[in-house]
Design an enzyme around this catalytic site. Sequence first.
Site, PDB file in Angstrom:
ATOM      1  N   ASP A   1     -41.352   7.657 -28.655  1.00  0.00           N
ATOM      2  CA  ASP A   1     -41.349   7.289 -30.067  1.00  0.00           C
ATOM      3  C   ASP A   1     -40.194   8.032 -30.741  1.00  0.00           C
ATOM      4  O   ASP A   1     -39.707   9.049 -30.228  1.00  0.00           O
ATOM      5  CB  ASP A   1     -42.688   7.679 -30.692  1.00  0.00           C
ATOM      6  CG  ASP A   1     -42.748   7.404 -32.177  1.00  0.00           C
ATOM      7  OD1 ASP A   1     -42.247   6.352 -32.602  1.00  0.00           O
ATOM      8  OD2 ASP A   1     -43.285   8.250 -32.920  1.00  0.00           O
TER       9      ASP A   1
ATOM     10  N   ASP B   1     -39.765   8.738 -34.695  1.00  0.00           N
ATOM     11  CA  ASP B   1     -40.126   9.614 -35.804  1.00  0.00           C
ATOM     12  C   ASP B   1     -41.230  10.586 -35.399  1.00  0.00           C
ATOM     13  O   ASP B   1     -42.322  10.174 -35.011  1.00  0.00           O
ATOM     14  CB  ASP B   1     -40.587   8.779 -37.002  1.00  0.00           C
ATOM     15  CG  ASP B   1     -39.517   7.807 -37.464  1.00  0.00           C
ATOM     16  OD1 ASP B   1     -38.388   8.247 -37.703  1.00  0.00           O
ATOM     17  OD2 ASP B   1     -39.813   6.598 -37.565  1.00  0.00           O
TER      18      ASP B   1
ATOM     19  N   GLY C   1     -46.844   5.415 -37.573  1.00  0.00           N
ATOM     20  CA  GLY C   1     -46.561   4.710 -36.330  1.00  0.00           C
ATOM     21  C   GLY C   1     -46.658   3.205 -36.405  1.00  0.00           C
ATOM     22  O   GLY C   1     -46.223   2.517 -35.488  1.00  0.00           O
TER      23      GLY C   1
ATOM     24  N   ARG D   1     -44.056  -1.464 -40.869  1.00  0.00           N
ATOM     25  CA  ARG D   1     -44.129  -1.210 -42.306  1.00  0.00           C
ATOM     26  C   ARG D   1     -45.194  -2.059 -43.008  1.00  0.00           C
ATOM     27  O   ARG D   1     -46.046  -1.537 -43.740  1.00  0.00           O
ATOM     28  CB  ARG D   1     -42.759  -1.456 -42.930  1.00  0.00           C
ATOM     29  CG  ARG D   1     -42.570  -0.846 -44.300  1.00  0.00           C
ATOM     30  CD  ARG D   1     -41.187  -1.214 -44.828  1.00  0.00           C
ATOM     31  NE  ARG D   1     -40.161  -0.886 -43.857  1.00  0.00           N
ATOM     32  CZ  ARG D   1     -39.000  -1.532 -43.741  1.00  0.00           C
ATOM     33  NH1 ARG D   1     -38.739  -2.542 -44.538  1.00  0.00           N
ATOM     34  NH2 ARG D   1     -38.106  -1.159 -42.846  1.00  0.00           N
TER      35      ARG D   1
ATOM     36  N   SER E   1     -39.621   1.445 -36.509  1.00  0.00           N
ATOM     37  CA  SER E   1     -38.617   1.528 -37.564  1.00  0.00           C
ATOM     38  C   SER E   1     -37.499   0.501 -37.369  1.00  0.00           C
ATOM     39  O   SER E   1     -36.947   0.358 -36.273  1.00  0.00           O
ATOM     40  CB  SER E   1     -38.001   2.926 -37.605  1.00  0.00           C
ATOM     41  OG  SER E   1     -36.940   2.977 -38.535  1.00  0.00           O
TER      42      SER E   1
ATOM     43  N   ASN F   1     -34.791   1.020 -38.815  1.00  0.00           N
ATOM     44  CA  ASN F   1     -33.607   1.867 -38.960  1.00  0.00           C
ATOM     45  C   ASN F   1     -33.332   2.702 -37.712  1.00  0.00           C
ATOM     46  O   ASN F   1     -32.495   3.606 -37.735  1.00  0.00           O
ATOM     47  CB  ASN F   1     -33.790   2.807 -40.161  1.00  0.00           C
ATOM     48  CG  ASN F   1     -34.144   2.064 -41.431  1.00  0.00           C
ATOM     49  OD1 ASN F   1     -33.445   1.158 -41.844  1.00  0.00           O
ATOM     50  ND2 ASN F   1     -35.268   2.429 -42.048  1.00  0.00           N
TER      51      ASN F   1
ATOM     52  N   ASP G   1     -46.421  10.933 -31.373  1.00  0.00           N
ATOM     53  CA  ASP G   1     -47.083  11.883 -32.268  1.00  0.00           C
ATOM     54  C   ASP G   1     -48.120  11.203 -33.144  1.00  0.00           C
ATOM     55  O   ASP G   1     -48.902  11.878 -33.806  1.00  0.00           O
ATOM     56  CB  ASP G   1     -46.059  12.587 -33.159  1.00  0.00           C
ATOM     57  CG  ASP G   1     -45.485  11.661 -34.227  1.00  0.00           C
ATOM     58  OD1 ASP G   1     -45.105  10.522 -33.877  1.00  0.00           O
ATOM     59  OD2 ASP G   1     -45.416  12.066 -35.402  1.00  0.00           O
TER      60      ASP G   1
END
Length: 248
Positions: A16, A18, A62, A65, A140, A142, A198
């Site tokens: 992952d 972030d 996780g 959006r 994401s 991004n 996480d």
Amino acid sequence: MTDLGLPDTILACLFDLDGVVTRTAVVHAAAWKETFDAFLRERDGADFRPFDDGDYGRYVDGRPRADGVRTFLASRGIELPEGAPGDPPHAPTVHGLGNRKNELLLEKIRTGGVEAYDGTLRYIERVRARGLRTAIVSSSANCRDVLRSIGAEDLFDVRIDGVVAAERGLPGKPRPDTFLAAARELGVEPARAAVFEDALSGMDAGRAGRFGYVVGVDRAGRREELYAHGADIVVTDLAELGVPGTEA
């Protein structure tokens, strides 16, 4: 593969972004809080109850959006029109709220920059030196820009992110589809791949996909929850893996 802290059967590692590779989970949480608190304060007035860390971990962290918006609002008994992906950030829709969050996130990244977890980058380099293949798996949109900003794009053989998932119609975490897609592109069976996450939704995805090993990275004091959601081991930093004296 004791020097990596992984079973000998593992051939690939799926990371992952972030909270595992970059210190952006806290930035995401702040952007979500600002977005939801403004929405809830205007909607509920004197009955306003703020978005908190527990909400972030249970309903948003996780997830893609729009799924995060839907899941959190459902926890408060709120329904909004879906709208469209191109809705402006002020639109009172699921996509509008999500786009407001992304606008705030990008602003925070522009002003504060992105920082990587050095322990994770060193671990990935060790993994690759041992001949294991690697993928980045993130909800994401991004992801690629963030990896480029920390000079880490070349550390991954495969990227399955929010852009790729949308193009392929892959549901996000807690469904395992994005991780399964990464394993397929790496040419390994899920049982021969390790997931590094996480988020509780990421643990759920690792368990649902029947991956060979699921590593929980505890950045927020959720150790027991990570185990409850399917982690085989929980560490506070990937530098601990393969180090004598760390415990599963």
